[in-house]
Design an enzyme around this catalytic site. Sequence first.
Site, mmCIF file in Angstrom:
data_model
loop_
_atom_site.group_PDB
_atom_site.id
_atom_site.type_symbol
_atom_site.label_atom_id
_atom_site.label_comp_id
_atom_site.label_asym_id
_atom_site.label_seq_id
_atom_site.Cartn_x
_atom_site.Cartn_y
_atom_site.Cartn_z
ATOM 1 N N ASN A 1 0.820 -1.216 0.000
ATOM 2 C CA ASN A 1 0.000 0.000 0.000
ATOM 3 C C ASN A 1 0.856 1.269 0.000
ATOM 4 O OD1 ASN A 1 0.997 0.088 2.590
ATOM 5 N ND2 ASN A 1 -0.972 0.007 3.627
ATOM 6 N N GLU B 1 2.087 4.152 7.583
ATOM 7 C CA GLU B 1 0.972 3.766 6.728
ATOM 8 C C GLU B 1 0.442 4.978 5.955
ATOM 9 O OE1 GLU B 1 0.448 0.794 6.211
ATOM 10 O OE2 GLU B 1 0.013 -0.444 7.970
#
Length: 247
Positions: A136, A143
């Site tokens: 991702n 993140e």
Amino acid sequence: MLVSIKKSYEEVSKAAAVLVAERIRRKPNLVLGLATGATPIGLYQELIRMNREDGLSFSKVTTFNLDEYIGLPRTHPQSYYQFMWEHLFRHIDIPSRSVNVPDGMAGDIEGHCEWYEEEIRRKGGIDLQVLGIGANGHLAFNEPGSSLGSRTRIKTLTEQTVGDNARYFKSIHEVPKTAITMGIGTIMEAKEVLLLASSASKAEAVRAAIEGPITALVPASIIQMHRKAYVTIDEEAASKLTHTFSG
Ligand code: GLP
């Protein structure tokens, strides 16, 4: 940014090892930032070989790992501390006092994060930081949505990352949901960064990181702002790039 596309994972690992070894030979007390995950294992194997056969010494090197799960003791087989000892440290001549991995069992995690940053500074900063990339687009455990100026801190892992990393655990329920990670700001202060990626599963993340806009939604895209960034990837990981990069 120097993007180098190699025919295979083995070639990526060898090229990465040549760069790391060159930096250690040039500066024996190199401060080396290290990553976990499947991707750097080939690099570590090659460094082990160079340590055994080519006289490459780590005796003066200091290492700092990017991240660690919160709540896993260092003895846990899936802790990043264990990973590093198993895949690299125990096979080379680095003194145990010279390796640093965040402690996911620290009583005061926030204090520990500050201490980790301070230790990096005390050693003069990271000379070369090895990086992988999450599917991702995450860097370390930064993140999507992480501040591009962030420092070492606690992060909650996305469902995708927990799922991706579940392959190493007996069940997905055992995967920790939080981690300590160097921040994007911390990583960007390394004097040089070396991003490795292999396989088609990383092709979209690599494309977004290298050719997409710089955005916190793809934390690895910040690498476009680094003045000395090397991106060494195999053909599969490069398969979605539209630009032509040299080998
Ligand atoms: C984990 C690590 C990252 C690593 C990523 C990719 O989430 N925290 O530092 O880059 O996995 O791992 P792999 O190389 O196994 O695909």
